[in-house]
Structure formats: structure tokens, C-alpha cells
Design a protein around this motif. Sequence first.
Motif, PDB file in Angstrom:
ATOM      1  N   LEU A 153       0.830  -1.209   0.000  1.00 30.59           N
ATOM      2  CA  LEU A 153       0.000   0.000   0.000  1.00 30.59           C
ATOM      3  C   LEU A 153       0.863   1.257   0.000  1.00 30.59           C
ATOM      4  O   LEU A 153       0.568   2.221  -0.707  1.00 30.59           O
ATOM      5  N   ASN A 154       1.925   1.250   0.790  1.00 36.38           N
ATOM      6  CA  ASN A 154       2.838   2.388   0.828  1.00 36.38           C
ATOM      7  C   ASN A 154       3.395   2.674  -0.565  1.00 36.38           C
ATOM      8  O   ASN A 154       3.425   3.819  -1.021  1.00 36.38           O
ATOM      9  N   ARG A 155       3.804   1.632  -1.245  1.00 41.37           N
ATOM     10  CA  ARG A 155       4.346   1.793  -2.600  1.00 41.37           C
ATOM     11  C   ARG A 155       3.275   2.280  -3.581  1.00 41.37           C
ATOM     12  O   ARG A 155       3.521   3.193  -4.384  1.00 41.37           O
ATOM     13  N   LEU A 156       2.091   1.662  -3.518  1.00 38.08           N
ATOM     14  CA  LEU A 156       0.995   2.061  -4.418  1.00 38.08           C
ATOM     15  C   LEU A 156       0.624   3.525  -4.219  1.00 38.08           C
ATOM     16  O   LEU A 156       0.530   4.295  -5.176  1.00 38.08           O
ATOM     17  N   PHE A 157       0.371   3.902  -2.959  1.00 36.73           N
ATOM     18  CA  PHE A 157      -0.033   5.278  -2.684  1.00 36.73           C
ATOM     19  C   PHE A 157       1.086   6.258  -3.025  1.00 36.73           C
ATOM     20  O   PHE A 157       0.827   7.313  -3.598  1.00 36.73           O
ATOM     21  N   GLY A 158       2.312   5.909  -2.677  1.00 34.78           N
ATOM     22  CA  GLY A 158       3.434   6.795  -2.976  1.00 34.78           C
ATOM     23  C   GLY A 158       3.603   7.048  -4.462  1.00 34.78           C
ATOM     24  O   GLY A 158       3.815   8.181  -4.891  1.00 34.78           O
ATOM     25  N   SER A 159       3.484   5.986  -5.257  1.00 40.64           N
ATOM     26  CA  SER A 159       3.671   6.151  -6.701  1.00 40.64           C
ATOM     27  C   SER A 159       2.475   6.828  -7.367  1.00 40.64           C
ATOM     28  O   SER A 159       2.648   7.610  -8.295  1.00 40.64           O
ATOM     29  N   ARG A 160       1.272   6.562  -6.904  1.00 41.00           N
ATOM     30  CA  ARG A 160       0.079   7.128  -7.551  1.00 41.00           C
ATOM     31  C   ARG A 160      -0.218   8.561  -7.097  1.00 41.00           C
ATOM     32  O   ARG A 160      -0.796   9.334  -7.848  1.00 41.00           O
ATOM     33  N   LEU A 161       0.156   8.890  -5.866  1.00 43.51           N
ATOM     34  CA  LEU A 161      -0.204  10.207  -5.336  1.00 43.51           C
ATOM     35  C   LEU A 161       0.948  11.205  -5.376  1.00 43.51           C
ATOM     36  O   LEU A 161       0.713  12.407  -5.271  1.00 43.51           O
ATOM     37  N   ALA A 162       2.165  10.723  -5.507  1.00 40.81           N
ATOM     38  CA  ALA A 162       3.368  11.577  -5.567  1.00 40.81           C
ATOM     39  C   ALA A 162       3.314  12.677  -4.514  1.00 40.81           C
ATOM     40  O   ALA A 162       3.337  12.398  -3.334  1.00 40.81           O
ATOM     41  N   GLU A 163       3.199  13.920  -4.929  1.00 40.03           N
ATOM     42  CA  GLU A 163       3.231  15.070  -4.015  1.00 40.03           C
ATOM     43  C   GLU A 163       1.845  15.487  -3.524  1.00 40.03           C
ATOM     44  O   GLU A 163       1.735  16.464  -2.785  1.00 40.03           O
ATOM     45  N   ARG A 164       0.825  14.762  -3.892  1.00 44.59           N
ATOM     46  CA  ARG A 164      -0.541  15.180  -3.551  1.00 44.59           C
ATOM     47  C   ARG A 164      -0.943  14.845  -2.119  1.00 44.59           C
ATOM     48  O   ARG A 164      -1.918  15.394  -1.606  1.00 44.59           O
ATOM     49  N   ALA A 165      -0.220  13.936  -1.473  1.00 45.22           N
ATOM     50  CA  ALA A 165      -0.531  13.547  -0.089  1.00 45.22           C
ATOM     51  C   ALA A 165       0.734  13.028   0.567  1.00 45.22           C
ATOM     52  O   ALA A 165       1.649  12.561  -0.101  1.00 45.22           O
ATOM     53  N   ILE A 166       0.757  13.105   1.881  1.00 44.51           N
ATOM     54  CA  ILE A 166       1.815  12.467   2.659  1.00 44.51           C
ATOM     55  C   ILE A 166       1.309  11.082   3.021  1.00 44.51           C
ATOM     56  O   ILE A 166       0.190  10.930   3.517  1.00 44.51           O
ATOM     57  N   VAL A 167       2.115  10.064   2.744  1.00 50.60           N
ATOM     58  CA  VAL A 167       1.773   8.696   3.114  1.00 50.60           C
ATOM     59  C   VAL A 167       2.485   8.403   4.426  1.00 50.60           C
ATOM     60  O   VAL A 167       3.710   8.341   4.473  1.00 50.60           O
ATOM     61  N   ARG A 168       1.710   8.243   5.488  1.00 48.60           N
ATOM     62  CA  ARG A 168       2.269   7.996   6.825  1.00 48.60           C
ATOM     63  C   ARG A 168       2.039   6.531   7.170  1.00 48.60           C
ATOM     64  O   ARG A 168       0.907   6.047   7.117  1.00 48.60           O
ATOM     65  N   VAL A 169       3.087   5.832   7.529  1.00 47.35           N
ATOM     66  CA  VAL A 169       3.020   4.394   7.797  1.00 47.35           C
ATOM     67  C   VAL A 169       3.203   4.120   9.288  1.00 47.35           C
ATOM     68  O   VAL A 169       4.242   4.443   9.848  1.00 47.35           O
ATOM     69  N   GLN A 170       2.183   3.520   9.887  1.00 44.01           N
ATOM     70  CA  GLN A 170       2.208   3.052  11.271  1.00 44.01           C
ATOM     71  C   GLN A 170       2.761   4.086  12.242  1.00 44.01           C
ATOM     72  O   GLN A 170       3.570   3.780  13.113  1.00 44.01           O
ATOM     73  N   ASN A 171       2.286   5.320  12.094  1.00 44.92           N
ATOM     74  CA  ASN A 171       2.655   6.411  12.988  1.00 44.92           C
ATOM     75  C   ASN A 171       1.394   7.023  13.591  1.00 44.92           C
ATOM     76  O   ASN A 171       0.302   6.892  13.034  1.00 44.92           O
TER      77      ASN A 171
ATOM     78  N   GLN B 184      -2.517   4.369  15.971  1.00 46.16           N
ATOM     79  CA  GLN B 184      -1.465   4.277  14.968  1.00 46.16           C
ATOM     80  C   GLN B 184      -1.975   3.397  13.823  1.00 46.16           C
ATOM     81  O   GLN B 184      -1.688   2.200  13.776  1.00 46.16           O
ATOM     82  N   PRO B 185      -2.741   3.985  12.903  1.00 49.14           N
ATOM     83  CA  PRO B 185      -3.232   3.188  11.780  1.00 49.14           C
ATOM     84  C   PRO B 185      -2.077   2.707  10.915  1.00 49.14           C
ATOM     85  O   PRO B 185      -0.984   3.279  10.941  1.00 49.14           O
ATOM     86  N   ASP B 186      -2.332   1.658  10.145  1.00 51.55           N
ATOM     87  CA  ASP B 186      -1.271   1.128   9.289  1.00 51.55           C
ATOM     88  C   ASP B 186      -0.846   2.130   8.230  1.00 51.55           C
ATOM     89  O   ASP B 186       0.344   2.291   7.961  1.00 51.55           O
ATOM     90  N   ILE B 187      -1.817   2.810   7.633  1.00 53.35           N
ATOM     91  CA  ILE B 187      -1.529   3.839   6.620  1.00 53.35           C
ATOM     92  C   ILE B 187      -2.456   5.023   6.864  1.00 53.35           C
ATOM     93  O   ILE B 187      -3.645   4.839   7.124  1.00 53.35           O
ATOM     94  N   ALA B 188      -1.908   6.209   6.765  1.00 52.50           N
ATOM     95  CA  ALA B 188      -2.712   7.432   6.782  1.00 52.50           C
ATOM     96  C   ALA B 188      -2.287   8.276   5.592  1.00 52.50           C
ATOM     97  O   ALA B 188      -1.096   8.513   5.396  1.00 52.50           O
ATOM     98  N   LEU B 189      -3.246   8.678   4.787  1.00 47.84           N
ATOM     99  CA  LEU B 189      -2.978   9.655   3.730  1.00 47.84           C
ATOM    100  C   LEU B 189      -3.344  11.012   4.294  1.00 47.84           C
ATOM    101  O   LEU B 189      -4.475  11.211   4.755  1.00 47.84           O
TER     102      LEU B 189
ATOM    103  N   ASP C 197       6.209  20.837   6.932  1.00 47.11           N
ATOM    104  CA  ASP C 197       6.947  20.299   8.081  1.00 47.11           C
ATOM    105  C   ASP C 197       6.705  18.809   8.311  1.00 47.11           C
ATOM    106  O   ASP C 197       7.241  18.235   9.251  1.00 47.11           O
ATOM    107  N   PHE C 198       5.906  18.182   7.441  1.00 52.08           N
ATOM    108  CA  PHE C 198       5.586  16.755   7.569  1.00 52.08           C
ATOM    109  C   PHE C 198       5.061  16.417   8.968  1.00 52.08           C
ATOM    110  O   PHE C 198       5.328  15.354   9.504  1.00 52.08           O
ATOM    111  N   TYR C 199       4.326  17.352   9.556  1.00 50.25           N
ATOM    112  CA  TYR C 199       3.679  17.185  10.865  1.00 50.25           C
ATOM    113  C   TYR C 199       4.674  17.092  12.017  1.00 50.25           C
ATOM    114  O   TYR C 199       4.376  16.513  13.055  1.00 50.25           O
TER     115      TYR C 199
END
Length: 186
Positions: free
Chosen positions: A54-72, A83-88, A94-96
Amino acid sequence: MSIQLLRRRFSLEEYHQMAEAGILTENDRVELLDGEIVEMSPIGRRHAACVDRLNRLFGSRLAERAIVRVQNPIELSDRAEPQPDIALLQPREDFYEAGHPQPQDILLLVEVADTTAEFDREIKIPLYASSRIAEVWLVDINEQCLEVYRQPASNGYQNVQKLQRGQSIFIQAFPDINLTVDEILG
């Protein structure tokens, strides 16, 4: 005769103070849900692979349109920091770093379940609905399906879909981004 236990619920501030004092460490896999400190399940190989996919899919499809946060962590209230597995997330320079994302920052949450599907459905997803998270996905690895939750209300999500292999889904915040259940499940 039934015995009712008294429970002590913690605030987000108290939870963070426990971490600062070393009571909770980085090695403790816990999250704060409705004031309770809950131990998270160990991450198995199928779960980890799905999150990475999912991280790879979202990262490649969304590029700069969203921050993909993994298990944070995300901050939902003064008593909830799951701490969801993925948060868009809405992009921020500042990346939060200034503070964990809050409901208004969240575009999509994804929970991946191999051993936690019931817990996610009964505890976490209702918490997300009450926090007005617009869209949540539950990837059920054992059932090989994707559950999509939309239209949050105080009593849960009003729109729930269960998708199987061969079907596709778009992200509500990005209707131009289509994914297939097969891509998500691998």
C-alpha cells in the motif's frame, strides 16, 4: 454476581508524560484508544507485506498530492492517539513535525488485519467515525477483501462497501486514483 472493574482512563497529555518518563518506551507497541492504553498485535509477514504494498501504491500514484504515513500516530482527541497502518494526509511542509495529524488533516486511513479484523471493526473504525474521518479502509487479509467505510456519523459509517478481488476502488479525496483489490491484496 458480576464484578465491575473500575478503569482509569488516561489523557493524551498523561500518555505522553508516561513516554517522557520512560514508563512507555519506543519498544512498547501500544496506542491510546478512548483513554485506554492498548497493546498492539505483533506484525506478521502477510500484514507487513500488505502495508509495504500500500505504501508503494499510494506513494507512486499520489506523488506530491498527499503524505503517506506508515504506522505512525494520529491525534483524534485528548483521549485517542491510534497508529493506523496507513494514513494519507494533507501535504504540509513540516511533515507534521509540529504536531501529529488531526482529523481535519486526514484524507484516508487504512487498517490491515490478519488477526485484528474484529478489533478493528468494533473498536477502531467506530472511533474513526466518531472523529469524523471521511474514509477508512479495512484490508482483511484472511477474507481476501477490502471493506470501505465512508460518510461518518456518531453511530458509525453510513456507507459501507465490501469489495472482492476483481473489483476496483477510488480514493474519495482523489477520485482520479483507481486501485484494484488485487493490487492491494497482492
